[in-house]
Design a protein around this motif. Sequence first.
Motif, mmCIF file in Angstrom:
data_model
loop_
_atom_site.group_PDB
_atom_site.id
_atom_site.type_symbol
_atom_site.label_atom_id
_atom_site.label_comp_id
_atom_site.label_asym_id
_atom_site.label_seq_id
_atom_site.Cartn_x
_atom_site.Cartn_y
_atom_site.Cartn_z
ATOM 1 N N SER A 194 0.833 -1.202 0.000
ATOM 2 C CA SER A 194 0.000 0.000 0.000
ATOM 3 C C SER A 194 0.871 1.257 0.000
ATOM 4 O O SER A 194 1.689 1.454 0.898
ATOM 5 N N HIS A 195 0.678 2.087 -1.015
ATOM 6 C CA HIS A 195 1.376 3.373 -1.093
ATOM 7 C C HIS A 195 0.371 4.512 -1.197
ATOM 8 O O HIS A 195 0.717 5.622 -1.615
ATOM 9 N N LEU A 196 -0.882 4.238 -0.816
ATOM 10 C CA LEU A 196 -1.920 5.260 -0.945
ATOM 11 C C LEU A 196 -1.643 6.471 -0.061
ATOM 12 O O LEU A 196 -1.950 7.599 -0.439
ATOM 13 N N ALA A 197 -1.068 6.227 1.111
ATOM 14 C CA ALA A 197 -0.814 7.328 2.046
ATOM 15 C C ALA A 197 0.450 8.099 1.703
ATOM 16 O O ALA A 197 0.674 9.207 2.228
ATOM 17 N N SER A 198 1.277 7.536 0.819
ATOM 18 C CA SER A 198 2.523 8.216 0.438
ATOM 19 C C SER A 198 2.712 8.145 -1.063
ATOM 20 O O SER A 198 3.576 7.403 -1.555
ATOM 21 N N PRO A 199 1.894 8.865 -1.817
ATOM 22 C CA PRO A 199 1.970 8.787 -3.289
ATOM 23 C C PRO A 199 3.289 9.303 -3.823
ATOM 24 O O PRO A 199 3.837 10.285 -3.323
ATOM 25 N N LYS A 200 3.770 8.642 -4.839
ATOM 26 C CA LYS A 200 5.010 9.064 -5.494
ATOM 27 C C LYS A 200 4.948 8.628 -6.943
ATOM 28 O O LYS A 200 4.236 7.679 -7.293
ATOM 29 N N PRO A 201 5.680 9.303 -7.818
ATOM 30 C CA PRO A 201 5.624 8.953 -9.245
ATOM 31 C C PRO A 201 6.120 7.534 -9.482
ATOM 32 O O PRO A 201 7.028 7.050 -8.809
ATOM 33 N N PHE A 202 5.492 6.877 -10.443
ATOM 34 C CA PHE A 202 5.927 5.537 -10.821
ATOM 35 C C PHE A 202 7.218 5.657 -11.620
ATOM 36 O O PHE A 202 7.304 6.462 -12.541
ATOM 37 N N ASP A 294 0.128 2.705 -6.712
ATOM 38 C CA ASP A 294 -0.538 1.552 -6.088
ATOM 39 C C ASP A 294 -1.379 0.843 -7.149
ATOM 40 O O ASP A 294 -2.605 0.971 -7.176
ATOM 41 N N PRO A 295 -0.739 0.090 -8.048
ATOM 42 C CA PRO A 295 -1.467 -0.517 -9.170
ATOM 43 C C PRO A 295 -2.522 -1.535 -8.736
ATOM 44 O O PRO A 295 -3.485 -1.763 -9.464
ATOM 45 N N LEU A 296 -2.360 -2.167 -7.573
ATOM 46 C CA LEU A 296 -3.393 -3.093 -7.104
ATOM 47 C C LEU A 296 -4.693 -2.343 -6.834
ATOM 48 O O LEU A 296 -5.783 -2.830 -7.162
ATOM 49 N N TYR A 297 -4.584 -1.153 -6.278
ATOM 50 C CA TYR A 297 -5.777 -0.339 -6.025
ATOM 51 C C TYR A 297 -6.376 0.141 -7.348
ATOM 52 O O TYR A 297 -7.598 0.209 -7.496
ATOM 53 N N ALA A 298 -5.514 0.451 -8.313
ATOM 54 C CA ALA A 298 -6.001 0.853 -9.638
ATOM 55 C C ALA A 298 -6.780 -0.285 -10.298
ATOM 56 O O ALA A 298 -7.846 -0.076 -10.881
ATOM 57 N N GLY A 299 -6.252 -1.511 -10.193
ATOM 58 C CA GLY A 299 -6.959 -2.663 -10.745
ATOM 59 C C GLY A 299 -8.290 -2.894 -10.045
ATOM 60 O O GLY A 299 -9.298 -3.225 -10.688
ATOM 61 N N PHE A 300 -8.306 -2.701 -8.738
ATOM 62 C CA PHE A 300 -9.541 -2.826 -7.960
ATOM 63 C C PHE A 300 -10.595 -1.829 -8.436
ATOM 64 O O PHE A 300 -11.762 -2.171 -8.621
ATOM 65 N N LEU A 301 -10.192 -0.581 -8.676
ATOM 66 C CA LEU A 301 -11.130 0.441 -9.146
ATOM 67 C C LEU A 301 -11.647 0.113 -10.550
ATOM 68 O O LEU A 301 -12.835 0.309 -10.849
ATOM 69 N N LEU A 302 -10.784 -0.391 -11.417
ATOM 70 C CA LEU A 302 -11.220 -0.736 -12.769
ATOM 71 C C LEU A 302 -12.182 -1.923 -12.763
ATOM 72 O O LEU A 302 -13.070 -2.001 -13.603
ATOM 73 N N LEU A 303 -12.028 -2.821 -11.805
ATOM 74 C CA LEU A 303 -13.011 -3.892 -11.660
ATOM 75 C C LEU A 303 -14.360 -3.319 -11.222
ATOM 76 O O LEU A 303 -15.418 -3.834 -11.597
ATOM 77 N N GLU A 330 -7.068 0.413 5.090
ATOM 78 C CA GLU A 330 -6.492 1.720 5.377
ATOM 79 C C GLU A 330 -7.348 2.869 4.855
ATOM 80 O O GLU A 330 -7.222 4.013 5.331
ATOM 81 N N VAL A 331 -8.236 2.598 3.896
ATOM 82 C CA VAL A 331 -9.050 3.678 3.339
ATOM 83 C C VAL A 331 -10.401 3.810 4.042
ATOM 84 O O VAL A 331 -11.136 4.760 3.778
#
Length: 409
Positions: A194-202, A294-303, A330-331
């Motif tokens: 989880s990097h949602l709380a600390s976003p940074k460029p890929f 956080d690509p896992l969260y991105a995949g979750f949203l696209l689902l 965490e969200v």
Amino acid sequence: MSKLSSSLGFVVPAISTCKFLAYLTGISDILIHDQQLSSPLTSYFRLQEGVHLFQSGIDPYDGGSFHHSPLLLALFDTVIPASRLAAYVLWCLCDALAALTLAKIWRSRQRVAQSSRDALIASIYLLNPYLLLPSLALSTSTIDNAFTLLSLSYACQGNASASLLLLALLVHMSPSSILILAPVILLLLSDPLSHLASPKPFPTRLNRAIPLLFTFIIYMGVLAVASCIAAGNLLWISRSWGSNLMLPDLTPNPGMWWYFFTEMFDHFRPFFLMVFSVHLLIYIAPICIKFQYDPLYAGFLLLGVLGTFKAYPTLADPGLFLSMISLFPEVYPYFRHPIVTALLHIHSALLLPLFNRLWLTQGTGNANFFYASTLVFACSNGAALIDCIWAGLRIAVGEAKEGDHVVQE
């Protein structure tokens, strides 16, 4: 830790056994024709019909009722006996595998060998009514969900070959699942933490993404050749893959496409088919760019997008999205309107079967009744999706007070 492992080892077999006993009561005979639980593309009844035609020497794709992948046709023609008992076992195993895989994704995200939430996460998946009922109706969306979670799980482990192969199988059976290709590749290039709380460029790794994309294309090509061999011709492409784009069957379902195109004038149909199809794709880039860390969260949203807007949805599609919320505790504190969203889902869950019965069974309603309930269902799915997007963005701000400035890299 052994107690935690034993609890997971007890919960999944216990729930699966209860589910198998429910199959033996004949509940599938009641649910198998329910349009909310299985669509023309996921119906076990239509799959049985296609297998019977194929075994009788008739091409099932010549008609307009069979839309399953030739891979499923070959599987049920050669490997799995054409019996309800075999189907019951397969569906129970798929659900159990999906639940265990969801728990495994949670472990990968937390980077632990075992967790106290494993049994809870598996139970949430197995007991989710949106997933349980389609599974009892023998909808092949259960198999699709298992492949989805397996692909994400292998991506979390960095196993590119297994993840992309499973994703290719999933896309062959459900072409609209191509939406999660981008987050799966991003996940293979990063990590599931989880990097949602600390976003940074890929980090720029396009040179590594190209071989992964090329691998996926090779798998798709090999499976397409295998499908052509199994079907004996190319007609399956328009009947199976083309169904998601051309919408040939307007059987009512919980989605928003069927009624719109029932009322559509024929000369407007191609334009709006293009609009609805492109509408699904426009979410990929914004979500993957914004949640690149956080690509896992991105995949979750696209689902979640897929479960709300796909052409032939069942309750299992938003059900997978809702069950995956358990992976992101965490969200939770940052959800904006969780009570309203929950009440909307309860409301739509009551309206869908009620209005469906009023229209199709009792004849005291009409199509507008059921479509109104599907719109409420779409609103509830959209509310859940928006809440998750808001929470995923808001967590980076944390407890910032008014007047504070937050700068994201």
